[in-house]
Structures are given as structure tokens and as C-alpha cells.
Design an enzyme around this catalytic site. Structure first.
Site, mmCIF file in Angstrom:
data_model
loop_
_atom_site.group_PDB
_atom_site.id
_atom_site.type_symbol
_atom_site.label_atom_id
_atom_site.label_comp_id
_atom_site.label_asym_id
_atom_site.label_seq_id
_atom_site.Cartn_x
_atom_site.Cartn_y
_atom_site.Cartn_z
ATOM 1 N N CYS A 58 17.533 -38.491 47.230
ATOM 2 C CA CYS A 58 16.794 -39.237 48.257
ATOM 3 C C CYS A 58 17.351 -40.658 48.248
ATOM 4 C CB CYS A 58 15.283 -39.179 48.039
ATOM 5 S SG CYS A 58 14.655 -39.968 46.547
ATOM 6 N N CYS A 61 18.261 -38.708 52.736
ATOM 7 C CA CYS A 61 19.358 -39.647 52.433
ATOM 8 C C CYS A 61 20.343 -39.719 53.591
ATOM 9 C CB CYS A 61 20.062 -39.313 51.119
ATOM 10 S SG CYS A 61 21.196 -37.925 51.151
ATOM 11 N N CYS A 69 24.967 -38.853 51.844
ATOM 12 C CA CYS A 69 25.302 -37.815 50.878
ATOM 13 C C CYS A 69 26.674 -37.232 51.193
ATOM 14 C CB CYS A 69 24.245 -36.716 50.906
ATOM 15 S SG CYS A 69 24.407 -35.562 49.553
#
Length: 139
Positions: A13, A87, A91
Site C-alpha cells: 500500500c 499503491c 508498484c
């Protein structure tokens, strides 16, 4: 005969201070050493959210000593399953990894009352993930 390699799961996250910490703690509690568990954040906070710590303590899990960690490409590459929780594009993507995106409210700035339903939904999803991975839940 060698034992099977434990699958590795990475929870990501933004701040690694709430959702990913709760998910990692539940997975560790339910799977023990049968799953390698990691968590990280694209922009880690200085500390785990105190309301999250309190909500998890209500379930008998103490995450007060956890420290938010920065997401690295190496961490993603070392994981079989990557579960993102808001996120976004931060990522890194690697072919051959299994990616899941769990849409969950962000507990940042929330009190423990608002964190509880997020915690309970994460616990439900972690149990479902273990079933998908064919890993028995430790009572």
C-alpha cells in the site's frame, strides 16, 4: 524428498502503515512458516498507524513493533503473489507474477472505529487467499 517451497506473498500500500501491515500480520498468524510474507509501501510512513495497531491488538495480534518498509523492485521480484491496496502505478510490474488489487478504504487519519471494518475485510480476504493457495489456516 524435499518439502515444497513456501509461496511468497507481498502486500503493498502507499504508506505500509495500515492495510498492508494488517494483511501481512493476518497471513503470518494464519499460515505460519507455510507462506513467506512481506509488506512494503510506495511512500512509507514513519510508523504504523496507531489506530491500526489498536484494532489489530483487539484480534490478539501485536504489530506495534512493525516498521514501514520501502517497496523495491527486488521485493516484488522475490514474491509469487503481489497484492496491491491503492499503491496505483507505483508498484513495479514483472511478467510471471500474480497480481491482485484489493480495493480497500485507507485507514490513514481514521479512528479505531473506522479501522475495524477495514481490518475485518482484510482478514476475510487473507483467509480466501490462503484457500486459493491451498494453505490450511492455523486455528
Amino acid at each position: 524428498m524435499s518439502s515444497p517451497v513456501a509461496p511468497s506473498v507481498l502486500f503493498v500500500c502507499v504508506h505500509n502503515a495500515g492495510r498492508s501491515q494488517m494483511a501481512a500480520a493476518f497471513l503470518t498468524r494464519f499460515a505460519g512458516d507455510r507462506v513467506q510474507v512481506r509488506s512494503a509501501g510506495s511512500a512509507p510512513a514513519d510508523a504504523v498507524n496507531p489506530a491500526v495497531v489498536k484494532a489489530m491488538k483487539e484480534t490478539g495480534i501485536d504489530i506495534s513493533a512493525e516498521i514501514p518498509k520501502v517497496l523495491t523492485a527486488d521485493t516484488v521480484q522475490a514474491s509469487d503473489v503481489v497484492i496491491t491496496m491503492g499503491c496505483g502505478d507505483a508498484c513495479p510490474y514483472f511478467p510471471g507474477k500474480r497480481y491482485l488489487d484489493w480495493k480497500l478504504d485507507d485507514p490513514a487519519g481514521q479512528g479505531v472505529g473506522a479501522v475495524r471494518p477495514i481490518r475485518d475485510e482484510i482478514e476475510r480476504r487473507v483467509r480466501g487467499l490462503l484457500a486459493e493457495l491451498d494453505v490450511e489456516v492455523t486455528p
